[in-house]
Design a protein around this motif. Structure first.
Motif, PDB file in Angstrom:
ATOM      1  N   TYR B  97       0.856  -1.289   0.259  1.00  0.00           N
ATOM      2  CA  TYR B  97      -0.066  -0.077  -0.087  1.00  0.00           C
ATOM      3  C   TYR B  97       0.662   1.332  -0.114  1.00  0.00           C
ATOM      4  CZ  TYR B  97      -3.302   3.643   1.544  1.00  0.00           C
ATOM      5  OH  TYR B  97      -3.971   4.818   1.302  1.00  0.00           O
ATOM      6  N   TRP B 158      -3.700  -4.801   2.081  1.00  0.00           N
ATOM      7  CA  TRP B 158      -3.930  -3.656   1.224  1.00  0.00           C
ATOM      8  C   TRP B 158      -5.204  -2.767   1.438  1.00  0.00           C
ATOM      9  CZ3 TRP B 158      -6.686  -1.019  -2.451  1.00  0.00           C
ATOM     10  CH2 TRP B 158      -5.851   0.100  -3.003  1.00  0.00           C
ATOM     11  N   ALA B 162      -5.912   0.732   3.412  1.00  0.00           N
ATOM     12  CA  ALA B 162      -6.750   1.878   2.400  1.00  0.00           C
ATOM     13  C   ALA B 162      -7.709   2.395   3.260  1.00  0.00           C
ATOM     14  CB  ALA B 162      -6.989   1.394   1.101  1.00  0.00           C
TER      15      ALA B 162
END
Lengths: 222, 222
Positions: B97, B158, B162
């Motif tokens: 990420y 990931w 986020a």
DNA sequence: TAGGTAAACTGCACCGAGTAGTTTACATTT
DNA sequence: AAATGTAAACTACTCGGTGCAGTTTACCTA
């Protein structure tokens, strides 16, 4: 009991069978059903190659000769089972496009009925039986899994109409239907088929249906 | 030039290895690789039950006795093949990420590399070999398909980051990852595995990746 | 460099178990 | 008594796996 489809075929309890069907069954017919039920179990458990006609006959409490009186070969018996299971899903959830009802509602119905189908023990049995063989037998693959794609067809048409109607963004309807079903199966089909994952609970099923519709409309709503 | 005795035990790509090192291999090691290659073909073609050790030995141009000198049983040989194929996918596309890069760009990379993996003949071979057996062998199922779920793990992390970062709507990250991969596999994996559908062309692959990202962000972008 | 030794490979015969499918001879049903 | 169902034995395999005698290869030593 659970199964509401073709009750005769899927019933393993012969007493129940006899009592529910009155005296209409001759002994020969009863044996035939015993064989089919046993064959279904045997194939489900061991696959086509692993299944044995001796073991199958013993399961059905029937002479092996009797099996061969009804079905001339192992392969023919196998195809009968597959065909039979397939036929029990002819009732493809034919989703109809309604110009006046909300899209979300219609899609939610489609999602729910698809999950309903995937949830049925019967349907997973069919897939467990056939899929192993499909990989090495393209003929069986197409003839069987065509059926599986039937309600996909229905959805594809629905989407196409909604697009023509201007309520969904114009796009590849077939591809969109594939996405819709892919979203569902990712949670409620493949993991259960290959790992022995438990099938989603009623609440989880609702979440899956809700979220599938949500995502689909977020992408395609006009 | 001499080679250490056991440096060749775990093989990457047997064919490549054979052609590139040729003379450096002792006869025993070459035979071992021949057997592994032949076994891979045999299992791929006929499945575990369908495969025959005699046919396999003939394929490898090796005495059946030699096969058994290297691998004590059919099952052990099979597990070696599976393990070997698994190892060739250790390079799990670990998506990282990046707080500053656009989400779409990062997701598109994830989608593309996943499609790349699904596209590889090798990977589909592994699945074709194992999946039929997984249905009837839970132990193999988990040990093998854990691997398949590895990059799913990466994606899940990931997505979680986020979401924490406020760039995606808060939701179940694991479920979202499953959806993302489901969208891809619906077009680029399952149909190819069971029907003999052709793998998507480069353009089709791009469409799948684009549309997966589009749909995912339509649903989850904050 | 020649020679010897240990390990690996070969081919075949063989084992016991199990397979799909058939036949035979007897029993049950109607 | 005719017809059908039955069990068990039988055919003609294939399978995974083993034993063994004889040959080939690899490698170390003299």
């Amino acid at each position: 009991m659970k199964s509401k489809l073709n009750s005769v075929v899927f019933t393993h309890d012969s007493i129940l069978l006899l009592s529910s069907m009155e005296k209409a069954l001759t002994l020969t017919e009863k044996k035939r059903l015993d064989i089919l039920a046993a064959a279904q179990d045997e194939f489900k458990e061991k696959g086509f190659l692993g299944a044995s006609m001796d073991s199958l006959a013993k399961r059905a409490e029937v002479s092996k000769r009797t099996v061969y009186n009804h079905f001339p070969s192992k392969e023919i018996l196998f195809h009968n089972i597959v065909k039979e299971l397939c036929d029990s899903f002819r009732q493809a959830a034919n989703i109809q496009y309604h110009p006046n009802k909300p899209l979300g509602e219609q899609l939610h119905f489609a999602a729910t009925s698809e999950i309903q189908l995937l949830a049925s023990e019967c349907f997973r049995d069919l897939n467990r039986i056939t899929i192993s063989e499909c990989i090495r037998s393209p003929e069986l693959a197409s003839s069987t899994l065509d059926h599986l794609g039937q309600q996909k067809e229905g959805l594809h048409v629905w989407i196409h109409e909604a697009m023509k109607d201007g309520r969904l963004k114009t796009a590849d309807a077939h591809f969109a239907a594939q996405q819709f079903l892919g979203l569902i199966k990712a949670s409620a089909f493949w993991p259960q088929l290959f790992m022995n994952q438990a099938f989603p609970s009623a609440e989880q099923q609702k979440i899956i249906a809700d979220d599938t519709v949500l995502m689909f409309l977020a992408r395609y709503k006009a």
